[in-house]
Design a protein around this motif. Structure first.
Motif, PDB file in Angstrom:
ATOM      1  N   ILE A 207       0.837  -1.204   0.000  1.00 45.21           N
ATOM      2  CA  ILE A 207       0.000   0.000   0.000  1.00 45.21           C
ATOM      3  C   ILE A 207       0.866   1.246   0.000  1.00 45.21           C
ATOM      4  CG2 ILE A 207      -1.698   1.325   1.322  1.00 45.21           C
ATOM      5  CD1 ILE A 207      -2.776  -1.380   2.360  1.00 45.21           C
ATOM      6  N   HIS A 208       1.902   1.259   0.832  1.00 43.05           N
ATOM      7  CA  HIS A 208       2.768   2.434   0.911  1.00 43.05           C
ATOM      8  C   HIS A 208       3.572   2.639  -0.364  1.00 43.05           C
ATOM      9  CE1 HIS A 208       2.519   3.920   5.142  1.00 43.05           C
ATOM     10  NE2 HIS A 208       1.900   2.766   5.285  1.00 43.05           N
ATOM     11  N   GLN A 209       3.946   1.565  -1.015  1.00 39.83           N
ATOM     12  CA  GLN A 209       4.728   1.690  -2.245  1.00 39.83           C
ATOM     13  C   GLN A 209       3.886   2.171  -3.413  1.00 39.83           C
ATOM     14  OE1 GLN A 209       6.607  -2.121  -2.815  1.00 39.83           O
ATOM     15  NE2 GLN A 209       8.251  -1.690  -1.342  1.00 39.83           N
ATOM     16  N   ALA A 210       2.595   1.835  -3.424  1.00 38.22           N
ATOM     17  CA  ALA A 210       1.726   2.220  -4.542  1.00 38.22           C
ATOM     18  C   ALA A 210       0.354   2.644  -4.015  1.00 38.22           C
ATOM     19  CB  ALA A 210       1.588   1.065  -5.528  1.00 38.22           C
ATOM     20  N   PRO A 211       0.273   3.791  -3.321  1.00 34.63           N
ATOM     21  CA  PRO A 211      -1.005   4.195  -2.737  1.00 34.63           C
ATOM     22  C   PRO A 211      -2.089   4.471  -3.772  1.00 34.63           C
ATOM     23  CG  PRO A 211       0.621   5.954  -2.537  1.00 34.63           C
ATOM     24  CD  PRO A 211       1.349   4.734  -3.002  1.00 34.63           C
ATOM     25  N   GLY A 212      -1.688   4.796  -5.006  1.00 34.15           N
ATOM     26  CA  GLY A 212      -2.672   5.117  -6.035  1.00 34.15           C
ATOM     27  C   GLY A 212      -3.252   3.916  -6.754  1.00 34.15           C
ATOM     28  N   ARG A 213      -2.795   2.724  -6.431  1.00 33.86           N
ATOM     29  CA  ARG A 213      -3.332   1.537  -7.075  1.00 33.86           C
ATOM     30  C   ARG A 213      -4.774   1.295  -6.624  1.00 33.86           C
ATOM     31  NH1 ARG A 213      -0.603  -4.558  -7.050  1.00 33.86           N
ATOM     32  NH2 ARG A 213      -1.907  -5.399  -8.720  1.00 33.86           N
ATOM     33  N   GLU A 214      -5.554   0.630  -7.445  1.00 37.20           N
ATOM     34  CA  GLU A 214      -6.935   0.310  -7.085  1.00 37.20           C
ATOM     35  C   GLU A 214      -6.927  -0.871  -6.115  1.00 37.20           C
ATOM     36  OE1 GLU A 214     -11.210  -0.907  -9.153  1.00 37.20           O
ATOM     37  OE2 GLU A 214      -9.447  -0.475 -10.395  1.00 37.20           O
ATOM     38  N   TRP A 215      -6.880  -0.536  -4.826  1.00 36.99           N
ATOM     39  CA  TRP A 215      -6.727  -1.556  -3.808  1.00 36.99           C
ATOM     40  C   TRP A 215      -8.091  -2.043  -3.331  1.00 36.99           C
ATOM     41  CZ3 TRP A 215      -2.452  -3.904  -3.682  1.00 36.99           C
ATOM     42  CH2 TRP A 215      -1.221  -3.251  -3.812  1.00 36.99           C
ATOM     43  N   THR A 216      -8.549  -3.124  -3.870  1.00 36.45           N
ATOM     44  CA  THR A 216      -9.747  -3.776  -3.361  1.00 36.45           C
ATOM     45  C   THR A 216      -9.338  -4.734  -2.243  1.00 36.45           C
ATOM     46  OG1 THR A 216      -9.564  -5.605  -4.918  1.00 36.45           O
ATOM     47  CG2 THR A 216     -10.818  -3.667  -5.641  1.00 36.45           C
ATOM     48  N   VAL A 217     -10.312  -5.151  -1.448  1.00 35.09           N
ATOM     49  CA  VAL A 217     -10.021  -6.111  -0.382  1.00 35.09           C
ATOM     50  C   VAL A 217      -9.491  -7.408  -0.988  1.00 35.09           C
ATOM     51  CG1 VAL A 217     -11.024  -7.498   1.475  1.00 35.09           C
ATOM     52  CG2 VAL A 217     -11.687  -5.107   1.214  1.00 35.09           C
ATOM     53  N   GLU A 218     -10.087  -7.832  -2.118  1.00 40.26           N
ATOM     54  CA  GLU A 218      -9.639  -9.063  -2.770  1.00 40.26           C
ATOM     55  C   GLU A 218      -8.177  -8.957  -3.200  1.00 40.26           C
ATOM     56  OE1 GLU A 218     -14.019  -8.876  -3.023  1.00 40.26           O
ATOM     57  OE2 GLU A 218     -12.391  -7.450  -3.442  1.00 40.26           O
ATOM     58  N   ARG A 219      -7.815  -7.812  -3.763  1.00 36.04           N
ATOM     59  CA  ARG A 219      -6.440  -7.648  -4.238  1.00 36.04           C
ATOM     60  C   ARG A 219      -5.466  -7.615  -3.062  1.00 36.04           C
ATOM     61  NH1 ARG A 219      -5.665  -3.380  -8.820  1.00 36.04           N
ATOM     62  NH2 ARG A 219      -6.357  -5.205  -9.999  1.00 36.04           N
ATOM     63  N   LEU A 220      -5.834  -6.924  -1.980  1.00 38.00           N
ATOM     64  CA  LEU A 220      -4.978  -6.880  -0.806  1.00 38.00           C
ATOM     65  C   LEU A 220      -4.844  -8.260  -0.169  1.00 38.00           C
ATOM     66  CD1 LEU A 220      -6.269  -3.564   0.791  1.00 38.00           C
ATOM     67  CD2 LEU A 220      -4.021  -3.926  -0.224  1.00 38.00           C
ATOM     68  N   ALA A 221      -5.954  -8.990  -0.113  1.00 39.70           N
ATOM     69  CA  ALA A 221      -5.906 -10.347   0.441  1.00 39.70           C
ATOM     70  C   ALA A 221      -4.978 -11.223  -0.384  1.00 39.70           C
ATOM     71  CB  ALA A 221      -7.308 -10.948   0.477  1.00 39.70           C
ATOM     72  N   GLY A 222      -4.978 -11.017  -1.704  1.00 44.77           N
ATOM     73  CA  GLY A 222      -4.090 -11.777  -2.572  1.00 44.77           C
ATOM     74  C   GLY A 222      -2.629 -11.486  -2.292  1.00 44.77           C
ATOM     75  N   ASP A 253      -1.951  11.062   3.426  1.00 42.18           N
ATOM     76  CA  ASP A 253      -0.594  11.431   3.856  1.00 42.18           C
ATOM     77  C   ASP A 253       0.288  11.722   2.651  1.00 42.18           C
ATOM     78  OD1 ASP A 253      -1.118  11.288   6.545  1.00 42.18           O
ATOM     79  OD2 ASP A 253      -0.337   9.268   6.811  1.00 42.18           O
ATOM     80  N   ALA A 254       0.167  10.888   1.619  1.00 36.42           N
ATOM     81  CA  ALA A 254       0.939  11.121   0.396  1.00 36.42           C
ATOM     82  C   ALA A 254       0.496  12.408  -0.286  1.00 36.42           C
ATOM     83  CB  ALA A 254       0.778   9.931  -0.553  1.00 36.42           C
ATOM     84  N   ALA A 255      -0.807  12.664  -0.271  1.00 34.05           N
ATOM     85  CA  ALA A 255      -1.335  13.879  -0.894  1.00 34.05           C
ATOM     86  C   ALA A 255      -0.782  15.130  -0.222  1.00 34.05           C
ATOM     87  CB  ALA A 255      -2.860  13.874  -0.837  1.00 34.05           C
ATOM     88  N   LYS A 256      -0.695  15.120   1.096  1.00 33.52           N
ATOM     89  CA  LYS A 256      -0.140  16.279   1.809  1.00 33.52           C
ATOM     90  C   LYS A 256       1.261  16.597   1.302  1.00 33.52           C
ATOM     91  CE  LYS A 256      -2.493  15.341   6.220  1.00 33.52           C
ATOM     92  NZ  LYS A 256      -2.265  14.927   7.627  1.00 33.52           N
ATOM     93  N   GLU A 271      -2.818  10.778  -9.551  1.00 31.18           N
ATOM     94  CA  GLU A 271      -1.730   9.879  -9.166  1.00 31.18           C
ATOM     95  C   GLU A 271      -2.116   8.981  -7.986  1.00 31.18           C
ATOM     96  OE1 GLU A 271       2.970  10.251  -7.918  1.00 31.18           O
ATOM     97  OE2 GLU A 271       2.099  11.591  -9.431  1.00 31.18           O
ATOM     98  N   LEU A 272      -3.017   9.444  -7.158  1.00 30.97           N
ATOM     99  CA  LEU A 272      -3.414   8.668  -5.985  1.00 30.97           C
ATOM    100  C   LEU A 272      -4.675   7.842  -6.213  1.00 30.97           C
ATOM    101  CD1 LEU A 272      -2.566  11.202  -3.139  1.00 30.97           C
ATOM    102  CD2 LEU A 272      -1.302   9.160  -3.819  1.00 30.97           C
ATOM    103  N   GLY A 273      -5.098   7.752  -7.459  1.00 34.14           N
ATOM    104  CA  GLY A 273      -6.141   6.787  -7.795  1.00 34.14           C
ATOM    105  C   GLY A 273      -7.567   7.252  -7.642  1.00 34.14           C
ATOM    106  N   TYR A 274      -7.786   8.558  -7.476  1.00 31.86           N
ATOM    107  CA  TYR A 274      -9.159   9.055  -7.344  1.00 31.86           C
ATOM    108  C   TYR A 274      -9.759   9.282  -8.729  1.00 31.86           C
ATOM    109  CZ  TYR A 274      -8.424   9.594  -2.368  1.00 31.86           C
ATOM    110  OH  TYR A 274      -8.176   9.330  -1.043  1.00 31.86           O
ATOM    111  N   SER A 275     -11.041   8.950  -8.867  1.00 25.81           N
ATOM    112  CA  SER A 275     -11.697   9.056 -10.175  1.00 25.81           C
ATOM    113  C   SER A 275     -12.061  10.489 -10.523  1.00 25.81           C
ATOM    114  CB  SER A 275     -12.960   8.179 -10.200  1.00 25.81           C
ATOM    115  OG  SER A 275     -13.859   8.559  -9.164  1.00 25.81           O
ATOM    116  N   SER A 276     -12.109  11.364  -9.521  1.00 26.77           N
ATOM    117  CA  SER A 276     -12.439  12.766  -9.782  1.00 26.77           C
ATOM    118  C   SER A 276     -11.772  13.655  -8.739  1.00 26.77           C
ATOM    119  CB  SER A 276     -13.953  12.988  -9.740  1.00 26.77           C
ATOM    120  OG  SER A 276     -14.453  12.829  -8.422  1.00 26.77           O
ATOM    121  N   ASP A 277     -11.559  14.913  -9.105  1.00 30.42           N
ATOM    122  CA  ASP A 277     -10.999  15.868  -8.152  1.00 30.42           C
ATOM    123  C   ASP A 277     -11.969  16.102  -6.993  1.00 30.42           C
ATOM    124  OD1 ASP A 277      -8.935  16.027  -9.902  1.00 30.42           O
ATOM    125  OD2 ASP A 277      -9.304  18.105 -10.537  1.00 30.42           O
TER     126      ASP A 277
END
Length: 302
Positions: A207-222, A253-256, A271-277
């Motif tokens: 998570i810290h290395q790629a905070p902008g990735r689309e982190w779903t629970v399934e992906r994190l569990a993987g 924290d990364a955004a700050k 860059e942090l993975g948000y779909s809109s401003d």
């Protein structure tokens, strides 16, 4: 209030690898300004006088102690975030902070490098730790703080300047600040049971290395080689919050840091993975109390 296991807390504090600078005395006249640069963790003890923070130091969990009754209050009255003699303050340097003196003030200031913190422990510590009445809660550590930094350089110059002794003193004061903050009601849920699980550490690191990735629970569990249900329960138990909440915290924290570096709101949002401003701004405002544009305009100490 979260109940903290003293033995577990000692293990957590003992595992922190500290690189501590020598304490210095900063004397400020009334209205004097002491900027604390972002990126630098700093411990401050008020030896004389009073200071307030820009931004205010009453964000997060604030610990207040009544000097007469020794009664401890968590999250004291907002607007009361003036630090007086005997109070302590720690910033992890995640954003710009300046201390402004209300009167002639003497501060003990120690630069810190918190080396090799696990991502979970780094996340568990807030941006600021504020302990009023630190000298009441931890009189021995406060006495050490009072004597850090040369008072009269011509007196005992070797003893006052011994780097090893100064660092040991500063380390004792720092750990006492964190301990008093954690043991008296400001510890987050799950503290100090930060992860010592190699599978969860792998997830947190990702998570810290790629905070902008689309982190779903399934992906994190993987990433943690676990089932979805087992992962969610194990993560919350160890880290003290849901995976989604943790991802949001790391992103903000990364955004700050990105905004402080001059990146635009739109660039940071993408860059942090948000779909809109707009979605990014709402999430940022919920965590910080201000919108991203206002954060960019905050003064950055030189």
């Amino acid at each position: 209030m979260v109940t903290v296991d003293s033995e577990a807390l000692s293990q957590v504090l003992g595992a922190i690898d500290l690189r501590v600078g020598v304490g210095r005395r900063e004397r400020l006249d009334a209205g004097g300004l002491l900027p604390l640069a972002p990126g630098d963790a700093t411990l401050v003890y008020v030896a004389e006088g009073a200071v307030r923070g820009i931004p205010p130091l009453d964000s997060g969990c604030r610990l207040d102690i009544d000097r007469d009754s020794h009664r401890v209050e968590v999250d004291g009255p907002k607007g009361s975030a003036v630090l007086h003699r005997g109070d302590a303050f720690l910033t992890l340097g995640r954003g710009p902070v300046a201390l402004v003196s209300d009167e002639a003030t003497t501060l003990i200031v120690v630069a810190l490098e918190l080396a090799d913190l696990t991502p979970a422990l780094r996340s568990a510590l807030p941006d600021y730790i504020t302990v009023t009445g630190f000298d009441v809660l931890e009189p021995a550590a406060a006495a050490l703080a009072e004597n850090m930094g040369p008072v009269v350089p011509s007196e005992h110059p070797k003893r006052q300047g011994d780097p090893l002794i100064c660092r040991l003193m500063a380390t004792t004061v720092l750990l006492s600040v964190i301990r008093s903050w954690a043991e008296n009601g400001c510890a987050p849920e799950g503290w100090p049971h930060v992860s010592k699980d190699p599978f969860l550490d792998r997830v947190v690191e990702a998570i810290h290395q790629a905070p902008g990735r689309e982190w779903t629970v399934e992906r994190l569990a993987g990433v943690g080689a676990m089932s979805r249900s087992a992962f969610a329960e194990r993560f919350r138990s160890a880290i003290g919050r849901s995976p989604a909440d943790y991802v949001t915290e790391v992103r903000i924290d990364a955004a700050k840091r990105m905004l402080e570096a001059g990146r635009s709101v739109s660039e940071t949002s993408r860059e942090l993975g948000y779909s809109s401003d707009e979605g990014f701004s709402r999430a940022f405002r919920r965590r910080t109390g201000v919108n991203p544009s206002a954060w960019r305009r905050l003064p950055v100490p030189a």
